[in-house]
Design an enzyme around this catalytic site. Structure first.
Site, PDB file in Angstrom:
ATOM      1  N   TYR A  61       6.201   5.328  -4.365  1.00 52.71           N
ATOM      2  CA  TYR A  61       5.342   4.801  -3.344  1.00 52.71           C
ATOM      3  C   TYR A  61       5.542   5.266  -2.056  1.00 52.71           C
ATOM      4  O   TYR A  61       4.729   5.800  -1.346  1.00 52.71           O
ATOM      5  CB  TYR A  61       5.464   3.220  -3.391  1.00 52.71           C
ATOM      6  CG  TYR A  61       4.417   2.502  -2.400  1.00 52.71           C
ATOM      7  CD1 TYR A  61       3.052   2.769  -2.816  1.00 52.71           C
ATOM      8  CD2 TYR A  61       4.627   2.165  -1.369  1.00 52.71           C
ATOM      9  CE1 TYR A  61       2.202   2.095  -2.135  1.00 52.71           C
ATOM     10  CE2 TYR A  61       3.712   1.309  -0.421  1.00 52.71           C
ATOM     11  CZ  TYR A  61       2.424   1.337  -0.823  1.00 52.71           C
ATOM     12  OH  TYR A  61       1.365   0.927  -0.063  1.00 52.71           O
ATOM     13  N   LYS A  84       3.426   7.591   0.409  1.00 53.05           N
ATOM     14  CA  LYS A  84       2.998   7.146   1.793  1.00 53.05           C
ATOM     15  C   LYS A  84       3.326   7.878   2.875  1.00 53.05           C
ATOM     16  O   LYS A  84       2.566   8.041   3.863  1.00 53.05           O
ATOM     17  CB  LYS A  84       3.262   5.639   1.871  1.00 53.05           C
ATOM     18  CG  LYS A  84       2.217   4.718   1.138  1.00 53.05           C
ATOM     19  CD  LYS A  84       1.006   4.846   1.504  1.00 53.05           C
ATOM     20  CE  LYS A  84       0.155   3.766   0.613  1.00 53.05           C
ATOM     21  NZ  LYS A  84      -1.480   4.217   0.979  1.00 53.05           N
ATOM     22  N   SER A 125       0.837   2.803   5.157  1.00 55.99           N
ATOM     23  CA  SER A 125       1.854   1.670   5.188  1.00 55.99           C
ATOM     24  C   SER A 125       3.047   1.801   5.964  1.00 55.99           C
ATOM     25  O   SER A 125       3.436   2.989   6.290  1.00 55.99           O
ATOM     26  CB  SER A 125       2.176   1.637   3.722  1.00 55.99           C
ATOM     27  OG  SER A 125       3.111   0.745   3.343  1.00 55.99           O
TER      28      SER A 125
END
Length: 243
Positions: free
Chosen positions: A157, A161, A144
């Site tokens: 998050y 990632k 991402s």
């Protein structure tokens, strides 16, 4: 030496995690439409089977938790027993929690880490054991823009990632001599439930169709035998989280 350049996914078997909806579903549809045998994995077994029924031919479905090692073993075994072999895995399953750091509890940290980072590790570990025996295979990790820069209230998050992108490049270096390709697809914002369900006021014009990213996954998988794409970024033209 002659390099084979595949023209379609026909005859290949691919396990896609988080395949019941969103980008995962788009990847399953794209690969199956191109002739691949696709095992659709999702923690929500009902969604996985619903997607398999929707796509029809060339698919099977299994409900499993990517953070549970016995579940992962069962999914890898299911792909091999159902279709005879496993050529690729797409580590797509991911979850998020948008909260400030002082509201992020350890249980949520562990839950998201287990899905977003431990899951791809487990799937890759057990898939590559089979791929090493065959002398080839492909691991695709869906990263991402959150693996490239950071914004507030998304610490876990971002941590997962960034970690996934690092894991992907580490496995690329480790597994390439054994004929196994590893690629990271860094996806910008998409019109999927992952964003739309959590941010109902988001400007959808700044997002991209997940099918565009799915086609990039297919492109990565269809590179000639002598070529690997370690990392590719796919952004909507009006991406707000990337310059």
């Amino acid at each position: 030496m002659t390099s084979r350049t595949p023209t379609s996914m026909a005859g290949r078997t691919v396990l896609v995690t988080g395949g019941g909806q969103g980008l995962g579903a788009a990847i399953c549809q794209e690969l199956a439409a191109d002739g691949a045998h696709v095992l659709i994995g999702d923690i929500d077994e009902g969604k996985a089977h619903a997607m398999a029924r929707r796509i029809g031919a060339h698919t099977d479905a299994i409900g499993f938790d990517v953070g549970n090692e016995s579940d992962v073993r069962a999914a890898i075994d299911r792909a091999i027993s159902r279709f005879g072999h496993l050529d690729a895995v797409v580590n797509n399953a991911a979850i998020d929690l948008t909260v400030p750091i002082d509201e992020l509890g350890l249980a949520d940290w562990d839950r998201i880490l287990r899905t977003n980072l431990t899951g791809p590790f487990l799937v890759s570990r057990h898939a590559c054991a089979h791929m090493k025996q065959r002398g080839h295979g492909h691991i695709v990790n869906i990263a991402s823009t959150a693996s490239k820069r950071a914004w507030p209230n998304a610490a876990v998050y971002h941590a997962t990632k960034w970690g996934l992108l690092g894991l992907s490049h580490a496995l690329h270096a480790e597994l390439r001599p054994q004929g196994i390709k590893v690629s990271a697809v860094v996806a910008g914002g998409m019109r999927t439930p992952f964003l739309l369900d959590r941010f109902p006021d988001i400007d959808t014009d700044t997002l991209q169709d997940p099918g565009n990213v799915a086609r990039t996954v297919r492109f990565v998988l269809l590179q000639p035998d002598e070529t690997v794409i370690p990392e590719v970024m796919v952004l909507p033209m009006r991406e707000t989280s990337w310059p």
